[in-house]
Design a protein around this motif. Structure first.
Motif, PDB file in Angstrom:
ATOM      1  N   ASP A   1     -12.184   1.621 -13.661  1.00  0.00           N
ATOM      2  CA  ASP A   1     -12.454   0.215 -13.370  1.00  0.00           C
ATOM      3  C   ASP A   1     -11.193  -0.509 -12.892  1.00  0.00           C
ATOM      4  O   ASP A   1     -11.273  -1.421 -12.064  1.00  0.00           O
ATOM      5  CB  ASP A   1     -12.998  -0.469 -14.625  1.00  0.00           C
ATOM      6  N   SER A   2     -10.043  -0.097 -13.388  1.00  0.00           N
ATOM      7  CA  SER A   2      -8.799  -0.795 -13.066  1.00  0.00           C
ATOM      8  C   SER A   2      -8.372  -0.615 -11.612  1.00  0.00           C
ATOM      9  O   SER A   2      -7.553  -1.390 -11.113  1.00  0.00           O
ATOM     10  CB  SER A   2      -7.682  -0.313 -13.992  1.00  0.00           C
ATOM     11  N   VAL A   3      -8.906   0.402 -10.934  1.00  0.00           N
ATOM     12  CA  VAL A   3      -8.497   0.640  -9.542  1.00  0.00           C
ATOM     13  C   VAL A   3      -9.656   0.512  -8.563  1.00  0.00           C
ATOM     14  O   VAL A   3      -9.442   0.569  -7.343  1.00  0.00           O
ATOM     15  CB  VAL A   3      -7.842   2.035  -9.384  1.00  0.00           C
ATOM     16  N   LYS A   4     -10.847   0.333  -9.071  1.00  0.00           N
ATOM     17  CA  LYS A   4     -12.034   0.276  -8.214  1.00  0.00           C
ATOM     18  C   LYS A   4     -11.899  -0.845  -7.207  1.00  0.00           C
ATOM     19  O   LYS A   4     -11.520  -1.967  -7.551  1.00  0.00           O
ATOM     20  CB  LYS A   4     -13.273   0.101  -9.078  1.00  0.00           C
ATOM     21  N   GLY A   5     -12.200  -0.535  -5.952  1.00  0.00           N
ATOM     22  CA  GLY A   5     -12.109  -1.529  -4.897  1.00  0.00           C
ATOM     23  C   GLY A   5     -10.743  -1.596  -4.243  1.00  0.00           C
ATOM     24  O   GLY A   5     -10.587  -2.220  -3.191  1.00  0.00           O
ATOM     25  N   ARG A   6      -9.737  -0.965  -4.856  1.00  0.00           N
ATOM     26  CA  ARG A   6      -8.383  -0.976  -4.298  1.00  0.00           C
ATOM     27  C   ARG A   6      -7.918   0.420  -3.888  1.00  0.00           C
ATOM     28  O   ARG A   6      -7.160   0.567  -2.940  1.00  0.00           O
ATOM     29  CB  ARG A   6      -7.397  -1.544  -5.329  1.00  0.00           C
ATOM     30  N   PHE A   7      -8.361   1.437  -4.626  1.00  0.00           N
ATOM     31  CA  PHE A   7      -7.964   2.815  -4.350  1.00  0.00           C
ATOM     32  C   PHE A   7      -9.123   3.573  -3.723  1.00  0.00           C
ATOM     33  O   PHE A   7     -10.290   3.324  -4.052  1.00  0.00           O
ATOM     34  CB  PHE A   7      -7.564   3.541  -5.640  1.00  0.00           C
ATOM     35  N   THR A   8      -8.793   4.511  -2.838  1.00  0.00           N
ATOM     36  CA  THR A   8      -9.790   5.379  -2.231  1.00  0.00           C
ATOM     37  C   THR A   8      -9.295   6.809  -2.257  1.00  0.00           C
ATOM     38  O   THR A   8      -8.204   7.100  -1.751  1.00  0.00           O
ATOM     39  CB  THR A   8     -10.084   4.970  -0.784  1.00  0.00           C
ATOM     40  N   ILE A   9     -10.106   7.692  -2.819  1.00  0.00           N
ATOM     41  CA  ILE A   9      -9.776   9.115  -2.841  1.00  0.00           C
ATOM     42  C   ILE A   9     -10.571   9.814  -1.751  1.00  0.00           C
ATOM     43  O   ILE A   9     -11.738   9.477  -1.507  1.00  0.00           O
ATOM     44  CB  ILE A   9     -10.056   9.731  -4.226  1.00  0.00           C
ATOM     45  N   SER A  10      -9.939  10.759  -1.080  1.00  0.00           N
ATOM     46  CA  SER A  10     -10.607  11.530  -0.037  1.00  0.00           C
ATOM     47  C   SER A  10      -9.992  12.924  -0.008  1.00  0.00           C
ATOM     48  O   SER A  10      -8.946  13.164  -0.612  1.00  0.00           O
ATOM     49  CB  SER A  10     -10.466  10.840   1.325  1.00  0.00           C
ATOM     50  N   ARG A  11     -10.668  13.821   0.682  1.00  0.00           N
ATOM     51  CA  ARG A  11     -10.138  15.178   0.769  1.00  0.00           C
ATOM     52  C   ARG A  11     -10.414  15.771   2.135  1.00  0.00           C
ATOM     53  O   ARG A  11     -11.420  15.445   2.777  1.00  0.00           O
ATOM     54  CB  ARG A  11     -10.699  16.058  -0.343  1.00  0.00           C
ATOM     55  N   ASP A  12      -9.535  16.668   2.547  1.00  0.00           N
ATOM     56  CA  ASP A  12      -9.695  17.434   3.771  1.00  0.00           C
ATOM     57  C   ASP A  12      -9.538  18.892   3.368  1.00  0.00           C
ATOM     58  O   ASP A  12      -8.413  19.390   3.249  1.00  0.00           O
ATOM     59  CB  ASP A  12      -8.650  17.025   4.807  1.00  0.00           C
ATOM     60  N   ASN A  13     -10.646  19.565   3.131  1.00  0.00           N
ATOM     61  CA  ASN A  13     -10.575  20.936   2.636  1.00  0.00           C
ATOM     62  C   ASN A  13      -9.982  21.891   3.670  1.00  0.00           C
ATOM     63  O   ASN A  13      -9.390  22.909   3.317  1.00  0.00           O
ATOM     64  CB  ASN A  13     -11.951  21.421   2.196  1.00  0.00           C
ATOM     65  N   ALA A  14     -10.123  21.558   4.944  1.00  0.00           N
ATOM     66  CA  ALA A  14      -9.522  22.405   5.983  1.00  0.00           C
ATOM     67  C   ALA A  14      -8.005  22.377   5.899  1.00  0.00           C
ATOM     68  O   ALA A  14      -7.337  23.357   6.263  1.00  0.00           O
ATOM     69  CB  ALA A  14      -9.981  21.941   7.364  1.00  0.00           C
ATOM     70  N   LYS A  15      -7.464  21.258   5.409  1.00  0.00           N
ATOM     71  CA  LYS A  15      -6.015  21.127   5.257  1.00  0.00           C
ATOM     72  C   LYS A  15      -5.562  21.353   3.822  1.00  0.00           C
ATOM     73  O   LYS A  15      -4.383  21.205   3.509  1.00  0.00           O
ATOM     74  CB  LYS A  15      -5.558  19.747   5.720  1.00  0.00           C
ATOM     75  N   ASN A  16      -6.530  21.669   2.945  1.00  0.00           N
ATOM     76  CA  ASN A  16      -6.191  21.881   1.532  1.00  0.00           C
ATOM     77  C   ASN A  16      -5.439  20.702   0.939  1.00  0.00           C
ATOM     78  O   ASN A  16      -4.478  20.874   0.173  1.00  0.00           O
ATOM     79  CB  ASN A  16      -5.381  23.162   1.342  1.00  0.00           C
ATOM     80  N   THR A  17      -5.883  19.503   1.264  1.00  0.00           N
ATOM     81  CA  THR A  17      -5.172  18.298   0.828  1.00  0.00           C
ATOM     82  C   THR A  17      -6.158  17.237   0.342  1.00  0.00           C
ATOM     83  O   THR A  17      -7.218  17.056   0.936  1.00  0.00           O
ATOM     84  CB  THR A  17      -4.311  17.736   1.963  1.00  0.00           C
ATOM     85  N   VAL A  18      -5.783  16.579  -0.727  1.00  0.00           N
ATOM     86  CA  VAL A  18      -6.523  15.423  -1.235  1.00  0.00           C
ATOM     87  C   VAL A  18      -5.597  14.215  -1.157  1.00  0.00           C
ATOM     88  O   VAL A  18      -4.390  14.333  -1.401  1.00  0.00           O
ATOM     89  CB  VAL A  18      -6.996  15.668  -2.677  1.00  0.00           C
ATOM     90  N   TYR A  19      -6.164  13.078  -0.832  1.00  0.00           N
ATOM     91  CA  TYR A  19      -5.385  11.862  -0.635  1.00  0.00           C
ATOM     92  C   TYR A  19      -5.832  10.780  -1.622  1.00  0.00           C
ATOM     93  O   TYR A  19      -6.985  10.746  -2.054  1.00  0.00           O
ATOM     94  CB  TYR A  19      -5.580  11.330   0.792  1.00  0.00           C
TER      95      TYR A  19
ATOM     96  N   SER B   1       0.831  -1.203   0.000  1.00  0.00           N
ATOM     97  CA  SER B   1       0.000   0.000   0.000  1.00  0.00           C
ATOM     98  C   SER B   1       0.863   1.250   0.000  1.00  0.00           C
ATOM     99  O   SER B   1       1.990   1.248   0.494  1.00  0.00           O
ATOM    100  CB  SER B   1      -0.902   0.028   1.235  1.00  0.00           C
ATOM    101  N   LEU B   2       0.291   2.307  -0.557  1.00  0.00           N
ATOM    102  CA  LEU B   2       0.869   3.638  -0.478  1.00  0.00           C
ATOM    103  C   LEU B   2      -0.255   4.645  -0.328  1.00  0.00           C
ATOM    104  O   LEU B   2      -1.377   4.391  -0.803  1.00  0.00           O
ATOM    105  CB  LEU B   2       1.669   3.979  -1.744  1.00  0.00           C
ATOM    106  N   ARG B   3       0.038   5.778   0.288  1.00  0.00           N
ATOM    107  CA  ARG B   3      -0.921   6.872   0.321  1.00  0.00           C
ATOM    108  C   ARG B   3      -0.286   8.105  -0.281  1.00  0.00           C
ATOM    109  O   ARG B   3       0.739   8.598   0.218  1.00  0.00           O
ATOM    110  CB  ARG B   3      -1.397   7.183   1.748  1.00  0.00           C
ATOM    111  N   LEU B   4      -0.887   8.581  -1.348  1.00  0.00           N
ATOM    112  CA  LEU B   4      -0.429   9.803  -1.991  1.00  0.00           C
ATOM    113  C   LEU B   4      -1.183  10.996  -1.417  1.00  0.00           C
ATOM    114  O   LEU B   4      -2.358  10.888  -1.057  1.00  0.00           O
ATOM    115  CB  LEU B   4      -0.663   9.742  -3.498  1.00  0.00           C
ATOM    116  N   SER B   5      -0.491  12.121  -1.352  1.00  0.00           N
ATOM    117  CA  SER B   5      -1.108  13.371  -0.915  1.00  0.00           C
ATOM    118  C   SER B   5      -0.940  14.422  -1.993  1.00  0.00           C
ATOM    119  O   SER B   5       0.071  14.442  -2.697  1.00  0.00           O
ATOM    120  CB  SER B   5      -0.469  13.875   0.379  1.00  0.00           C
ATOM    121  N   CYS B   6      -1.919  15.286  -2.097  1.00  0.00           N
ATOM    122  CA  CYS B   6      -1.858  16.409  -3.028  1.00  0.00           C
ATOM    123  C   CYS B   6      -2.209  17.661  -2.229  1.00  0.00           C
ATOM    124  O   CYS B   6      -3.374  17.862  -1.879  1.00  0.00           O
ATOM    125  CB  CYS B   6      -2.823  16.212  -4.183  1.00  0.00           C
TER     126      CYS B   6
END
Length: 128
Positions: free
Chosen positions: A62-80, A17-22
């Motif tokens: 479709d290639s990532v469905k069920g394995r990847f999850t995108i989320s965001r924290d607008n208070a931190k100005n970050t998407v994961y 696993s990895l978690r990317l941040s933007c």
């Protein structure tokens, strides 16, 4: 103007696993829908995941469905992007992008042309 900086990429074994941040700077992040795209060597940049301005709606390739999850924290100005059960085929440079939202909408952008700002990318390498 919005500046986007990705982080969290690296080398991982298949199944890991990895978690990317933007992280965004500039204007308020909540005015934008955000997407993650990826580009493997010799291939077109493709949509992986996207999230609407509030975080209430998300879509996946479709290639990532069920394995990847995108989320965001607008208070931190970050998407994961949480990436689990990684496969060698997930190896690519991952880019985040922000697209202007003029009204509150559940819409998720899936096309590159819908996005106004792009980060520089972060390399993800999955070994077999």
């Amino acid at each position: 103007q919005v500046q986007l900086v990705e982080s969290g990429g690296g080398l991982v074994q298949a199944g890991g696993s990895l978690r990317l941040s933007c992280a965004a700077s500039g204007r308020t992040y909540s005015n934008y829908a955000v997407g993650w795209f990826r580009q493997a060597p010799g291939k077109e940049r493709e949509f992986a995941a996207g999230i609407n301005w509030s975080g209430g709606n998300s879509e996946y390739a479709d290639s990532v469905k069920g394995r990847f999850t995108i989320s965001r924290d607008n208070a931190k100005n970050t998407v994961y992007l949480q990436m689990n059960s990684l496969k060698p085929d997930d190896t690519a440079v991952y880019y985040c992008a922000a697209g202007t939202v003029s009204i509150a909408t559940s819409r998720v952008y899936r096309e590159k042309q819908d996005y106004d700002y792009w980060g520089q990318g972060t390399q993800v390498t999955v070994s077999s």
